[in-house]
Design a protein around this motif. Structure first.
Motif, PDB file in Angstrom:
ATOM      1  N   ILE A 209      42.464 -15.707 -23.908  1.00  0.00           N
ATOM      2  CA  ILE A 209      42.013 -16.663 -24.914  1.00  0.00           C
ATOM      3  C   ILE A 209      40.707 -17.268 -24.440  1.00  0.00           C
ATOM      4  N   SER A 210      39.676 -17.138 -25.256  1.00  0.00           N
ATOM      5  CA  SER A 210      38.390 -17.720 -24.906  1.00  0.00           C
ATOM      6  C   SER A 210      38.457 -19.233 -25.045  1.00  0.00           C
ATOM      7  N   LEU A 211      37.990 -19.954 -24.030  1.00  0.00           N
ATOM      8  CA  LEU A 211      37.980 -21.415 -24.068  1.00  0.00           C
ATOM      9  C   LEU A 211      36.619 -21.897 -23.597  1.00  0.00           C
ATOM     10  N   ARG A 212      35.897 -22.549 -24.496  1.00  0.00           N
ATOM     11  CA  ARG A 212      34.565 -23.068 -24.162  1.00  0.00           C
ATOM     12  C   ARG A 212      34.599 -24.598 -24.260  1.00  0.00           C
ATOM     13  N   MET A 213      35.100 -25.215 -23.197  1.00  0.00           N
ATOM     14  CA  MET A 213      35.054 -26.669 -23.164  1.00  0.00           C
ATOM     15  C   MET A 213      33.601 -27.111 -23.085  1.00  0.00           C
ATOM     16  N   ARG A 214      33.304 -28.227 -23.755  1.00  0.00           N
ATOM     17  CA  ARG A 214      31.922 -28.695 -23.816  1.00  0.00           C
ATOM     18  C   ARG A 214      31.804 -30.132 -23.326  1.00  0.00           C
ATOM     19  N   THR A 215      30.651 -30.450 -22.806  1.00  0.00           N
ATOM     20  CA  THR A 215      30.391 -31.802 -22.342  1.00  0.00           C
ATOM     21  C   THR A 215      30.190 -32.727 -23.536  1.00  0.00           C
ATOM     22  N   ARG A 216      30.144 -34.011 -23.261  1.00  0.00           N
ATOM     23  CA  ARG A 216      29.895 -34.969 -24.337  1.00  0.00           C
ATOM     24  C   ARG A 216      28.562 -34.676 -25.019  1.00  0.00           C
ATOM     25  N   ALA A 230      32.565 -46.653 -35.491  1.00  0.00           N
ATOM     26  CA  ALA A 230      33.051 -47.191 -34.222  1.00  0.00           C
ATOM     27  C   ALA A 230      34.472 -46.689 -33.979  1.00  0.00           C
ATOM     28  N   PRO A 231      34.800 -46.394 -32.741  1.00  0.00           N
ATOM     29  CA  PRO A 231      34.044 -46.646 -31.508  1.00  0.00           C
ATOM     30  C   PRO A 231      33.114 -45.505 -31.101  1.00  0.00           C
ATOM     31  N   GLY A 232      32.795 -44.596 -32.007  1.00  0.00           N
ATOM     32  CA  GLY A 232      31.882 -43.506 -31.700  1.00  0.00           C
ATOM     33  C   GLY A 232      32.592 -42.283 -31.163  1.00  0.00           C
ATOM     34  N   LEU A 233      31.871 -41.544 -30.327  1.00  0.00           N
ATOM     35  CA  LEU A 233      32.416 -40.332 -29.706  1.00  0.00           C
ATOM     36  C   LEU A 233      33.072 -40.738 -28.392  1.00  0.00           C
ATOM     37  N   VAL A 234      34.396 -40.708 -28.358  1.00  0.00           N
ATOM     38  CA  VAL A 234      35.134 -41.287 -27.236  1.00  0.00           C
ATOM     39  C   VAL A 234      36.315 -40.392 -26.854  1.00  0.00           C
ATOM     40  N   PRO A 235      36.946 -40.643 -25.706  1.00  0.00           N
ATOM     41  CA  PRO A 235      38.184 -39.931 -25.376  1.00  0.00           C
ATOM     42  C   PRO A 235      39.251 -40.177 -26.440  1.00  0.00           C
ATOM     43  N   ALA A 236      40.110 -39.193 -26.640  1.00  0.00           N
ATOM     44  CA  ALA A 236      41.062 -39.245 -27.746  1.00  0.00           C
ATOM     45  C   ALA A 236      41.894 -40.515 -27.760  1.00  0.00           C
ATOM     46  N   GLY A 252      41.571 -34.945 -22.198  1.00  0.00           N
ATOM     47  CA  GLY A 252      40.822 -33.697 -22.217  1.00  0.00           C
ATOM     48  C   GLY A 252      40.078 -33.462 -23.505  1.00  0.00           C
ATOM     49  N   PHE A 253      39.965 -34.499 -24.349  1.00  0.00           N
ATOM     50  CA  PHE A 253      39.308 -34.338 -25.638  1.00  0.00           C
ATOM     51  C   PHE A 253      38.318 -35.468 -25.885  1.00  0.00           C
ATOM     52  N   TYR A 254      37.173 -35.099 -26.455  1.00  0.00           N
ATOM     53  CA  TYR A 254      36.307 -36.082 -27.098  1.00  0.00           C
ATOM     54  C   TYR A 254      36.594 -36.008 -28.602  1.00  0.00           C
ATOM     55  N   VAL A 255      36.602 -37.173 -29.230  1.00  0.00           N
ATOM     56  CA  VAL A 255      36.917 -37.233 -30.648  1.00  0.00           C
ATOM     57  C   VAL A 255      35.938 -38.157 -31.352  1.00  0.00           C
ATOM     58  N   GLY A 256      35.794 -37.927 -32.662  1.00  0.00           N
ATOM     59  CA  GLY A 256      34.938 -38.797 -33.461  1.00  0.00           C
ATOM     60  C   GLY A 256      35.206 -38.620 -34.934  1.00  0.00           C
TER      61      GLY A 256
END
Length: 261
Positions: A209-216, A230-236, A252-256
């Motif tokens: 399974i291809s997994l391409r985790m990305r930085t903020r 608000a609160p913007g792009l933050v941890p889940a 392990g997730f950024y969410v927005g």
């Protein structure tokens, strides 16, 4: 229900991200190959699936409370109650929800996704996010693209490597939305748990399974031109509206959530 192909077969010899996610959430609609991937993930990383799903519940409910009654959820995954339509129709009973996924096992469970409130409606499209035009065409059969639509891309885009143009796919989907629409997105990252990143990648790589985790910084362009609330792009675990976040810790997730137009 619409479908991109006729009765595709389930390949039980290879793991699938939707079924691995189901295992992580304690579901039973997975196979030994999926369980093997999940079991190889670091224990500290397994709770990320629950945090990510809890974010989806909070974001969907908040949008419904603020008048959004149309949702397009791509990368739906195996039904795990409460599903998105159950969350939003509890707030807005007349809401319409279209789900899309490419896993045949999700197709087999589509009936569970189609149990709408009497006032609302749901539909399921068997299609791949890499076919955005097809998804949009079929979503228009239920959703009115003359009014705001919330596009949900939850725990999906990190399964698209750079050469599959995840940014372009997202832009195609977002550009089709009318003003006043919303993008709800979560993306796997190694930023917050760098010590676990290699183990997580290896677990998925061993399952082909291809997994391409990305930085903020790499997740931010998915929201280019949109207005993050608000609160913007933050941890889940830190995303919340109408109150404090339920917890403050790395995930392990950024969410927005962002407004279109």
């Amino acid at each position: 229900m619409t479908a991109g192909s006729d009765k595709p077969l389930i390949d039980t010899s290879r793991p699938h991200p939707a079924r691995v996610y189901d295992w992580l959430l304690g579901g039973k609609d997975n196979y030994p190959v999926d369980q093997q991937v999940g079991e190889k993930l670091p224990v500290e990383a397994r709770g990320n699936a629950a945090r990510n799903r809890a974010f989806m519940h909070r974001a969907a409910a908040w949008l419904a409370r603020n008048g959004v009654d149309q949702f397009l959820d791509i990368g739906t995954g195996i039904p795990t109650a409460p599903n998105l339509h159950q969350v939003v129709q509890a707030v807005a009973p007349a809401a319409r929800v279209v789900y899309a996924d490419n896993d045949p096992i999700v197709l087999r469970h589509a009936e569970a996704l189609l149990i709408s409130s009497p006032e609302g409606a749901t539909d399921y499209i068997h299609a791949d996010v890499r076919e955005p035009e097809l998804i949009l065409e079929r979503a228009r059969e239920l959703l009115d693209f003359g009014r705001p639509v919330a596009l949900s891309l939850i725990a999906l885009l990190h399964f698209l490597p750079d050469d599959q143009d995840p940014y372009g796919i997202t832009r195609t989907l977002v550009d089709a939305l009318p003003p006043g629409s919303w993008l709800v997105l979560s993306h796997g990252t190694a930023d917050q748990h760098p010590e676990l990143a290699d183990e997580t990648r290896a677990a998925y790589r061993n399952g082909a399974i291809s997994l391409r985790m990305r930085t903020r910084a790499e997740v931010e362009p998915f929201f280019e031109g949109l207005d993050l609330v608000a609160p913007g792009l933050v941890p889940a675990a830190e995303w919340y509206q109408d109150g404090p976040a339920p917890e403050k810790e790395r995930s392990g997730f950024y969410v927005g959530v962002a407004r279109v137009g």
